[in-house]
Design a protein around this motif. Structure first.
Motif, PDB file in Angstrom:
ATOM      1  N   VAL A 192     -48.836 -49.567 -37.699  1.00  0.00           N
ATOM      2  CA  VAL A 192     -49.693 -50.571 -37.062  1.00  0.00           C
ATOM      3  C   VAL A 192     -49.079 -51.041 -35.747  1.00  0.00           C
ATOM      4  CG1 VAL A 192     -50.542 -52.948 -37.260  1.00  0.00           C
ATOM      5  CG2 VAL A 192     -50.858 -51.354 -39.162  1.00  0.00           C
ATOM      6  N   ARG A 193     -47.766 -51.257 -35.743  1.00  0.00           N
ATOM      7  CA  ARG A 193     -47.111 -51.664 -34.495  1.00  0.00           C
ATOM      8  C   ARG A 193     -47.287 -50.604 -33.412  1.00  0.00           C
ATOM      9  NH1 ARG A 193     -43.531 -54.051 -38.230  1.00  0.00           N
ATOM     10  NH2 ARG A 193     -42.223 -52.203 -38.419  1.00  0.00           N
ATOM     11  N   LEU A 194     -47.204 -49.342 -33.791  1.00  0.00           N
ATOM     12  CA  LEU A 194     -47.361 -48.253 -32.823  1.00  0.00           C
ATOM     13  C   LEU A 194     -48.748 -48.261 -32.190  1.00  0.00           C
ATOM     14  CD1 LEU A 194     -45.618 -45.281 -34.688  1.00  0.00           C
ATOM     15  CD2 LEU A 194     -44.715 -46.575 -32.758  1.00  0.00           C
ATOM     16  N   VAL A 195     -49.785 -48.423 -33.008  1.00  0.00           N
ATOM     17  CA  VAL A 195     -51.140 -48.365 -32.443  1.00  0.00           C
ATOM     18  C   VAL A 195     -51.489 -49.625 -31.657  1.00  0.00           C
ATOM     19  CG1 VAL A 195     -51.971 -46.729 -34.169  1.00  0.00           C
ATOM     20  CG2 VAL A 195     -52.265 -49.182 -34.569  1.00  0.00           C
ATOM     21  N   LEU A 196     -50.885 -50.752 -32.020  1.00  0.00           N
ATOM     22  CA  LEU A 196     -51.185 -51.986 -31.302  1.00  0.00           C
ATOM     23  C   LEU A 196     -50.604 -51.984 -29.889  1.00  0.00           C
ATOM     24  CD1 LEU A 196     -50.811 -54.798 -34.001  1.00  0.00           C
ATOM     25  CD2 LEU A 196     -52.905 -54.002 -32.902  1.00  0.00           C
ATOM     26  N   LEU A 197     -49.499 -51.292 -29.692  1.00  0.00           N
ATOM     27  CA  LEU A 197     -48.870 -51.333 -28.371  1.00  0.00           C
ATOM     28  C   LEU A 197     -49.073 -50.070 -27.545  1.00  0.00           C
ATOM     29  CD1 LEU A 197     -46.007 -49.557 -28.092  1.00  0.00           C
ATOM     30  CD2 LEU A 197     -45.213 -51.273 -29.690  1.00  0.00           C
ATOM     31  N   HIS A 198     -49.627 -48.997 -28.137  1.00  0.00           N
ATOM     32  CA  HIS A 198     -49.609 -47.701 -27.457  1.00  0.00           C
ATOM     33  C   HIS A 198     -50.378 -47.698 -26.141  1.00  0.00           C
ATOM     34  CE1 HIS A 198     -53.690 -47.151 -28.967  1.00  0.00           C
ATOM     35  NE2 HIS A 198     -53.796 -46.035 -28.290  1.00  0.00           N
ATOM     36  N   THR A 238     -42.214 -38.642 -35.479  1.00  0.00           N
ATOM     37  CA  THR A 238     -42.117 -39.266 -36.797  1.00  0.00           C
ATOM     38  C   THR A 238     -43.466 -39.193 -37.501  1.00  0.00           C
ATOM     39  OG1 THR A 238     -42.729 -41.474 -35.982  1.00  0.00           O
ATOM     40  CG2 THR A 238     -40.384 -40.881 -35.896  1.00  0.00           C
ATOM     41  N   PRO A 239     -43.477 -39.267 -38.827  1.00  0.00           N
ATOM     42  CA  PRO A 239     -44.757 -39.276 -39.548  1.00  0.00           C
ATOM     43  C   PRO A 239     -45.650 -40.428 -39.102  1.00  0.00           C
ATOM     44  CG  PRO A 239     -42.949 -38.889 -41.078  1.00  0.00           C
ATOM     45  CD  PRO A 239     -42.321 -39.242 -39.760  1.00  0.00           C
ATOM     46  N   GLU A 240     -45.042 -41.579 -38.822  1.00  0.00           N
ATOM     47  CA  GLU A 240     -45.820 -42.731 -38.386  1.00  0.00           C
ATOM     48  C   GLU A 240     -46.479 -42.478 -37.033  1.00  0.00           C
ATOM     49  OE1 GLU A 240     -43.060 -44.028 -41.481  1.00  0.00           O
ATOM     50  OE2 GLU A 240     -42.756 -42.906 -39.630  1.00  0.00           O
ATOM     51  N   ALA A 241     -45.729 -41.898 -36.104  1.00  0.00           N
ATOM     52  CA  ALA A 241     -46.283 -41.625 -34.775  1.00  0.00           C
ATOM     53  C   ALA A 241     -47.367 -40.566 -34.843  1.00  0.00           C
ATOM     54  CB  ALA A 241     -45.174 -41.192 -33.819  1.00  0.00           C
ATOM     55  N   ALA A 242     -47.174 -39.569 -35.694  1.00  0.00           N
ATOM     56  CA  ALA A 242     -48.195 -38.525 -35.841  1.00  0.00           C
ATOM     57  C   ALA A 242     -49.485 -39.116 -36.399  1.00  0.00           C
ATOM     58  CB  ALA A 242     -47.678 -37.413 -36.754  1.00  0.00           C
ATOM     59  N   PHE A 243     -49.362 -40.022 -37.364  1.00  0.00           N
ATOM     60  CA  PHE A 243     -50.560 -40.624 -37.943  1.00  0.00           C
ATOM     61  C   PHE A 243     -51.208 -41.584 -36.946  1.00  0.00           C
ATOM     62  CE2 PHE A 243     -53.073 -43.269 -40.860  1.00  0.00           C
ATOM     63  CZ  PHE A 243     -53.676 -42.282 -41.621  1.00  0.00           C
ATOM     64  N   ALA A 244     -50.396 -42.299 -36.192  1.00  0.00           N
ATOM     65  CA  ALA A 244     -50.936 -43.195 -35.166  1.00  0.00           C
ATOM     66  C   ALA A 244     -51.748 -42.408 -34.146  1.00  0.00           C
ATOM     67  CB  ALA A 244     -49.796 -43.953 -34.483  1.00  0.00           C
ATOM     68  N   GLU A 279     -41.826 -43.511 -29.075  1.00  0.00           N
ATOM     69  CA  GLU A 279     -42.035 -42.869 -30.376  1.00  0.00           C
ATOM     70  C   GLU A 279     -43.480 -42.396 -30.514  1.00  0.00           C
ATOM     71  OE1 GLU A 279     -42.030 -43.962 -35.160  1.00  0.00           O
ATOM     72  OE2 GLU A 279     -41.028 -45.296 -33.736  1.00  0.00           O
ATOM     73  N   PHE A 280     -44.423 -43.242 -30.125  1.00  0.00           N
ATOM     74  CA  PHE A 280     -45.835 -42.849 -30.185  1.00  0.00           C
ATOM     75  C   PHE A 280     -46.084 -41.633 -29.308  1.00  0.00           C
ATOM     76  CE2 PHE A 280     -50.151 -42.811 -28.606  1.00  0.00           C
ATOM     77  CZ  PHE A 280     -50.911 -43.041 -29.728  1.00  0.00           C
ATOM     78  N   GLU A 281     -45.573 -41.654 -28.088  1.00  0.00           N
ATOM     79  CA  GLU A 281     -45.812 -40.564 -27.153  1.00  0.00           C
ATOM     80  C   GLU A 281     -45.204 -39.246 -27.631  1.00  0.00           C
ATOM     81  OE1 GLU A 281     -47.655 -40.657 -24.151  1.00  0.00           O
ATOM     82  OE2 GLU A 281     -48.323 -42.485 -25.159  1.00  0.00           O
ATOM     83  N   GLU A 282     -44.044 -39.319 -28.254  1.00  0.00           N
ATOM     84  CA  GLU A 282     -43.335 -38.096 -28.656  1.00  0.00           C
ATOM     85  C   GLU A 282     -43.851 -37.523 -29.980  1.00  0.00           C
ATOM     86  OE1 GLU A 282     -39.333 -39.492 -28.698  1.00  0.00           O
ATOM     87  OE2 GLU A 282     -39.201 -39.644 -26.499  1.00  0.00           O
ATOM     88  N   ALA A 315     -55.587 -50.234 -35.627  1.00  0.00           N
ATOM     89  CA  ALA A 315     -54.750 -50.921 -36.607  1.00  0.00           C
ATOM     90  C   ALA A 315     -55.481 -51.027 -37.949  1.00  0.00           C
ATOM     91  CB  ALA A 315     -54.372 -52.303 -36.096  1.00  0.00           C
ATOM     92  N   MET A 316     -56.762 -51.347 -37.898  1.00  0.00           N
ATOM     93  CA  MET A 316     -57.544 -51.419 -39.126  1.00  0.00           C
ATOM     94  C   MET A 316     -57.650 -50.041 -39.794  1.00  0.00           C
ATOM     95  SD  MET A 316     -59.163 -53.307 -41.231  1.00  0.00           S
ATOM     96  CE  MET A 316     -59.284 -54.852 -40.295  1.00  0.00           C
ATOM     97  N   MET A 317     -57.798 -49.006 -39.000  1.00  0.00           N
ATOM     98  CA  MET A 317     -57.889 -47.655 -39.548  1.00  0.00           C
ATOM     99  C   MET A 317     -56.597 -47.251 -40.232  1.00  0.00           C
ATOM    100  SD  MET A 317     -60.060 -45.737 -36.534  1.00  0.00           S
ATOM    101  CE  MET A 317     -60.088 -44.140 -37.362  1.00  0.00           C
ATOM    102  N   VAL A 318     -55.468 -47.617 -39.658  1.00  0.00           N
ATOM    103  CA  VAL A 318     -54.176 -47.311 -40.285  1.00  0.00           C
ATOM    104  C   VAL A 318     -54.108 -47.957 -41.663  1.00  0.00           C
ATOM    105  CG1 VAL A 318     -51.694 -47.723 -40.176  1.00  0.00           C
ATOM    106  CG2 VAL A 318     -52.916 -46.971 -38.128  1.00  0.00           C
ATOM    107  N   VAL A 319     -54.484 -49.227 -41.752  1.00  0.00           N
ATOM    108  CA  VAL A 319     -54.427 -49.947 -43.018  1.00  0.00           C
ATOM    109  C   VAL A 319     -55.331 -49.291 -44.065  1.00  0.00           C
ATOM    110  CG1 VAL A 319     -54.973 -52.148 -44.145  1.00  0.00           C
ATOM    111  CG2 VAL A 319     -53.798 -52.132 -41.925  1.00  0.00           C
ATOM    112  N   ILE A 320     -56.518 -48.888 -43.651  1.00  0.00           N
ATOM    113  CA  ILE A 320     -57.500 -48.351 -44.601  1.00  0.00           C
ATOM    114  C   ILE A 320     -57.262 -46.879 -44.937  1.00  0.00           C
ATOM    115  CG2 ILE A 320     -59.961 -47.903 -44.976  1.00  0.00           C
ATOM    116  CD1 ILE A 320     -59.141 -50.875 -45.047  1.00  0.00           C
ATOM    117  N   LEU A 321     -56.808 -46.091 -43.953  1.00  0.00           N
ATOM    118  CA  LEU A 321     -56.738 -44.636 -44.128  1.00  0.00           C
ATOM    119  C   LEU A 321     -55.340 -44.086 -44.375  1.00  0.00           C
ATOM    120  CD1 LEU A 321     -59.241 -43.550 -41.305  1.00  0.00           C
ATOM    121  CD2 LEU A 321     -59.695 -43.832 -43.757  1.00  0.00           C
ATOM    122  N   ALA A 322     -54.345 -44.943 -44.476  1.00  0.00           N
ATOM    123  CA  ALA A 322     -52.957 -44.478 -44.624  1.00  0.00           C
ATOM    124  C   ALA A 322     -52.775 -43.540 -45.809  1.00  0.00           C
ATOM    125  CB  ALA A 322     -52.017 -45.673 -44.745  1.00  0.00           C
TER     126      ALA A 322
END
Length: 221
Positions: free
Chosen positions: A82-88, A144-150, A138-141, A62-69
């Motif tokens: 952030v929601r994706l990485v927190l629950l994946h 989306t750009p968000e899931a790919a970055f997660a 979404e994370f598994e598939e 989650a911290m990496m998403v915030v810093i590296l987005a």
């Protein structure tokens, strides 16, 4: 899971009577996911001589998403990512962690984790259970750009830990630097800049002997 019903953590110290049903379900889920702190991963911590757990891993992502987005090749919604990485990794509470370089353990990973997702998210009120499951899917598939970055963060974070450990899981018997590259290449699906940096870490780690070159492995050394 066996036919025997799982004992939930919340049952160890039952909540007070009179709690509203929706809130009771939400608190039951939040207590249950405390188990994430007990699921050990293979990656070593940087700041302590032990392996990290899934909760620490998820926080770090989650911290990496915030810093590296800013390095995403496509615009992303940071909050959603952030929601994706927190629950994946929540499903690993029931399915267990599957080491990245353990091919045998990965054969039934998808099935185990899908069953775990059904069981864990069902603790929530129906509307939230459906939203959480949709985010996990979404994370598994990774469509989306968000899931790919997660997913990219999920592969980049252990790379950093292994670099700081001067090898870490790169030293797993039978694993070569080319195996590391193959498993980490998904970073490039979301960020060409971060994958370029990741390859520099891997290349330099191989040069320093922190991972095995394919030619060395083939020679049996």
């Amino acid at each position: 899971m066996s036919d025997e019903r799982r004992i939930l953590l919340a049952e160890k110290t039952p909540f007070p009577e009179g709690l509203e049903e929706r809130l009771r379900a939400q608190l039951t889920f939040l207590v249950e996911v405390d188990k994430l702190k007990t699921v050990l991963r293979q990656s070593p911590l940087i700041a302590a001589d032990r392996r990290e757990n899934d909760a620490e891993h998820s926080w770090h992502l989650a911290m990496m998403v915030v810093i590296l987005a800013e390095h995403s090749d496509r615009p992303i919604d940071v909050g959603h990512t952030v929601r994706l990485v927190l629950l994946h990794d929540l499903v690993e509470i029931y399915a267990g962690d599957t080491p990245l370089y353990d091919s045998a353990a990965g054969t039934d990973q998808q099935d185990r984790e899908a069953v775990a997702a059904d069981e864990l998210f069902a603790l929530l009120p129906t509307d939230q259970a459906q939203r959480m499951r949709a985010l996990w899917d979404e994370f598994e598939e990774r469509r989306t750009p968000e899931a790919a970055f997660a997913k990219a963060m999920d592969r980049l974070q252990p790379l950093l830990l292994n670099w700081m450990a001067r090898g870490g899981t790169w030293r797993t018997p039978g694993v070569t630097a080319d195996d590391v590259r193959a498993r980490k290449a998904v970073i490039g699906d979301a960020s060409s800049a971060l994958w370029e940096a990741g390859q520099r870490f891997i290349d330099e780690g191989e040069r320093r002997g922190w991972s095995r070159s394919a030619t060395v492995a083939e020679g049996g050394e």
